[in-house]
Design a protein around this motif. Structure first.
Motif, PDB file in Angstrom:
ATOM      1  N   GLU A 162      11.007  14.042  -6.124  1.00 45.14           N
ATOM      2  CA  GLU A 162       9.980  13.118  -6.583  1.00 45.14           C
ATOM      3  C   GLU A 162      10.648  11.847  -7.104  1.00 45.14           C
ATOM      4  O   GLU A 162      11.716  11.904  -7.700  1.00 45.14           O
ATOM      5  N   MET A 163      10.005  10.700  -6.877  1.00 42.45           N
ATOM      6  CA  MET A 163      10.546   9.426  -7.328  1.00 42.45           C
ATOM      7  C   MET A 163      10.076   9.141  -8.749  1.00 42.45           C
ATOM      8  O   MET A 163       8.885   9.222  -9.046  1.00 42.45           O
ATOM      9  N   SER A 164      11.010   8.817  -9.607  1.00 39.61           N
ATOM     10  CA  SER A 164      10.642   8.539 -10.985  1.00 39.61           C
ATOM     11  C   SER A 164       9.916   7.212 -11.090  1.00 39.61           C
ATOM     12  O   SER A 164      10.098   6.306 -10.268  1.00 39.61           O
ATOM     13  N   LEU A 165       9.097   7.088 -12.107  1.00 35.81           N
ATOM     14  CA  LEU A 165       8.382   5.845 -12.360  1.00 35.81           C
ATOM     15  C   LEU A 165       9.357   4.701 -12.606  1.00 35.81           C
ATOM     16  O   LEU A 165       9.166   3.585 -12.112  1.00 35.81           O
ATOM     17  N   LEU A 202       0.864  -1.168   0.000  1.00 32.29           N
ATOM     18  CA  LEU A 202       0.000   0.000   0.000  1.00 32.29           C
ATOM     19  C   LEU A 202       0.905   1.224   0.000  1.00 32.29           C
ATOM     20  O   LEU A 202       1.655   1.450   0.946  1.00 32.29           O
ATOM     21  N   PHE A 203       0.844   2.007  -1.070  1.00 33.62           N
ATOM     22  CA  PHE A 203       1.739   3.152  -1.246  1.00 33.62           C
ATOM     23  C   PHE A 203       0.923   4.433  -1.141  1.00 33.62           C
ATOM     24  O   PHE A 203       0.013   4.684  -1.941  1.00 33.62           O
ATOM     25  N   PHE A 204       1.272   5.274  -0.152  1.00 30.34           N
ATOM     26  CA  PHE A 204       0.546   6.528   0.050  1.00 30.34           C
ATOM     27  C   PHE A 204       1.499   7.708  -0.051  1.00 30.34           C
ATOM     28  O   PHE A 204       2.468   7.808   0.707  1.00 30.34           O
ATOM     29  N   SER A 205       1.211   8.616  -0.987  1.00 31.43           N
ATOM     30  CA  SER A 205       1.976   9.849  -1.139  1.00 31.43           C
ATOM     31  C   SER A 205       1.361  10.642  -2.282  1.00 31.43           C
ATOM     32  O   SER A 205       0.303  10.284  -2.816  1.00 31.43           O
ATOM     33  N   HIS A 206       2.042  11.714  -2.675  1.00 31.25           N
ATOM     34  CA  HIS A 206       1.673  12.429  -3.895  1.00 31.25           C
ATOM     35  C   HIS A 206       2.180  11.646  -5.096  1.00 31.25           C
ATOM     36  O   HIS A 206       3.150  10.885  -4.999  1.00 31.25           O
ATOM     37  N   ALA A 207       1.548  11.857  -6.241  1.00 30.02           N
ATOM     38  CA  ALA A 207       2.018  11.230  -7.479  1.00 30.02           C
ATOM     39  C   ALA A 207       1.484  12.018  -8.669  1.00 30.02           C
ATOM     40  O   ALA A 207       0.442  12.685  -8.572  1.00 30.02           O
ATOM     41  N   LEU A 256      -3.697  10.251  -9.996  1.00 28.43           N
ATOM     42  CA  LEU A 256      -3.337  10.215 -11.420  1.00 28.43           C
ATOM     43  C   LEU A 256      -2.407   9.057 -11.788  1.00 28.43           C
ATOM     44  O   LEU A 256      -1.500   9.208 -12.608  1.00 28.43           O
ATOM     45  N   VAL A 257      -2.621   7.865 -11.207  1.00 26.94           N
ATOM     46  CA  VAL A 257      -1.692   6.750 -11.417  1.00 26.94           C
ATOM     47  C   VAL A 257      -2.291   5.669 -12.322  1.00 26.94           C
ATOM     48  O   VAL A 257      -1.676   4.627 -12.518  1.00 26.94           O
TER      49      VAL A 257
END
Length: 531
Positions: free
Chosen positions: A288-291, A245-250, A313-314
């Motif tokens: 920010e972490m890249s895809l 479960l990944f929670f953050s901005h994206a 927006l994922v």
């Protein structure tokens, strides 16, 4: 007189025998009842615990009534003839008034057969009832009670070293409220005060987060950090499958910073000044972490069953294709995910996310359905807005090939303003400080259907596209409007189409962003039909 004294003494002894038998039966009932109740409440599936406990309580109540009221379930009953004669009569034994000789007044009275069987009968009834109840409870869910399914370890990754840091305490409390003793839940939390990895565990007073690793200040929007956390859990808790479960901005596929500055950031990426194309998932401060870094951070060979993205927006096809081979399933949002996100579901759905009783597709679909139900029933105003879908990543290569054929190879070309104005979009142009205010996240199905009509491709290719899309999108749902709908404040929009996957469509306003898009694996797949 002597015989009468002996007779009274015998009756007293038998009375104490019956009392002792009753007390022992009640004690056994309470002890075994407590053990059976614990078995039901701990080992049974959650949906069966309450009915099972109620049935058990009713049965134990009946046994208590039996013991207290002295109902002889086993043993003899008085015959009418015996009662009339003032003597106890057990079938198989002669009545005192008929054939049996009277006891010798100089010796102790002979115990009545019925007296013994009555005491034994009551204790035997309780024991037999408990034995039958134990067999019944063991037989109902024998496989689950004797061979319980191991839970699926869940990694909760909270990248909160940003303006979401205020969510930390509430999320940790919600996770603790949903934890049960058979769950294996690991929580990585990074806030402005530092980062740590913890494990949810039971204590005498309830549930606690036991810290297993402390990292201090670090960048949680880093592939290296995510990989270290996943490897640590993989090593500490070996399993045949995991959930994340990944929670953050994206910002989906967009290059770093391009959501607010589509020109400046995309230009630096296209020229190489930005160090190469970076699509972002997660934010730590301004980093920010890249895809690509996110996908590479998932350790090779780690069986990651699903990723639940509690982020905006994922649902892009660009994201899903990049994660193909890294995880089986994604739960994603085409639009933004409004706070509080999935937090209200942590308490009731944590068991769902860690369970192996459901397949992963059914698991994520059920979770998504419960969230959409929560939004529709509990949220009001602009917060009654949501878009969710479950994506099977292994189907993305075939879907990309189907897009190429259905559009006659024209997908990925710069689109006309007429086409762009007709497409369903899921972002809110101008609300991120972006100029010019133009949409960048479009419904994939809507785009391919309109482009197919203009390309002249055969209908069989469109049917093949729909079949491929249906295979890739396991489930999807959306509200009718987002943040109040078209014309509302905050850039709301209506949702007329929601196929479950989004895509970027190159447009003349963003030449450098178009160039960055051409570096994605998805673009190469839909334009050249090769991966």
């Amino acid at each position: 007189m002597t015989g009468e004294k002996h007779h009274r003494r015998g009756r007293g002894a038998s009375r104490w025998s019956r009392i002792a038998s009753t007390v022992s039966g009640l004690a056994g009932c309470l002890v075994w009842g407590g053990l059976l109740f614990r078995s039901v409440w701990v080992d049974w599936p959650s949906e069966q615990r309450l009915p099972g406990a109620l049935l058990l309580g009713l049965f134990l109540l009946c046994l208590l009534v039996v013991g207290l009221c002295g109902v002889p379930l086993l043993g003899a009953r008085r015959s009418p003839h015996s009662r009339a004669a003032g003597a106890d009569h057990t079938p198989g034994f002669p009545a005192a008034s008929e054939h049996a000789p009277m006891p010798d007044t100089d010796g102790p009275p002979t115990p009545s057969p019925r007296t013994s069987s009555r005491g034994v009968g009551r204790g035997s009834a309780t024991a037999l009832g408990l034995a039958l109840l134990g067999a019944m409870l063991g037989g109902c869910e024998r496989k689950e009670l004797c061979y319980p399914e191991p839970s699926r370890p869940l990694v909760v990754y909270l990248a909160l070293d940003n303006d979401l840091s205020g969510e930390c305490d509430a999320r940790l409390a919600a996770l603790c409220s949903g934890w049960r003793s058979d769950m294996d839940v690991w929580v990585y939390a990074d806030t402005p005060s530092g980062a740590s990895l913890s494990h949810l565990e039971g204590t005498a007073s309830g549930v606690e987060l036991r810290t297993v690793e402390t990292y201090g200040e670090e960048n949680s929007a880093s592939g290296a950090t995510l990989e270290r956390v996943l490897r640590s859990v993989w090593q500490r808790s070996p399993s045949e499958g995991y959930g994340l479960l990944f929670f953050s901005h994206a910002t989906g596929w967009l290059p770093e910073g391009a959501l607010a500055r589509p020109h400046a950031e995309a230009a630096s990426v296209a020229s190489g000044a930005g160090g190469g194309a970076t699509r972002t998932l997660g934010r730590d401060g301004s980093a920010e972490m890249s895809l690509e870094a996110f996908a590479a951070a998932i350790p090779e060979g780690m069986p990651l069953d699903y990723i639940l993205f509690e982020a905006c927006l994922v649902a892009g096809a660009e994201v899903a294709l990049e994660l193909c081979g890294r995880t089986d399933l994604l739960l994603v949002s085409s639009a933004e995910l409004l706070v509080p996100g999935f937090r209200p579901l942590y308490g009731e759905c944590l068991e769902l996310l860690t369970s192996r009783r459901l397949g992963t597709e059914e698991l994520l679909t059920t979770f998504g359905q419960r969230y959409m139900q929560y939004v529709r029933q509990e949220c009001a105003g602009i917060y009654r807005s949501a878009t969710l879908s479950v994506i099977r990543t292994s189907s993305l290569p075939a879907l990309a090939s189907a897009v190429h054929r259905a559009t006659a190879g024209r997908a990925g070309e710069t689109a006309s303003e007429e086409l762009l104005s007709q497409l369903q979009h899921f972002d809110r142009p101008g609300q991120y400080g972006d100029r010019p205010a133009a949409a960048r996240f479009f419904d994939l199905e809507d785009y391919v259907e309109r482009l197919h009509a203009a390309s002249g491709a055969d209908m069989a290719s469109l049917a093949a596209f729909h079949a491929a899309l249906e295979d890739a999108v396991v489930w999807s749902d959306a509200t009718e409007q987002f943040m109040g709908g078209a014309g509302a404040p905050y850039g709301g929009f209506d949702i007329a189409r929601h196929g479950g996957l989004t895509t970027y469509v190159p447009r003349a306003e963003f030449p450098s962003l178009n160039e960055a898009y051409r570096q994605t694996a998805w673009y190469r797949a839909i334009t050249t039909n090769a991966l």
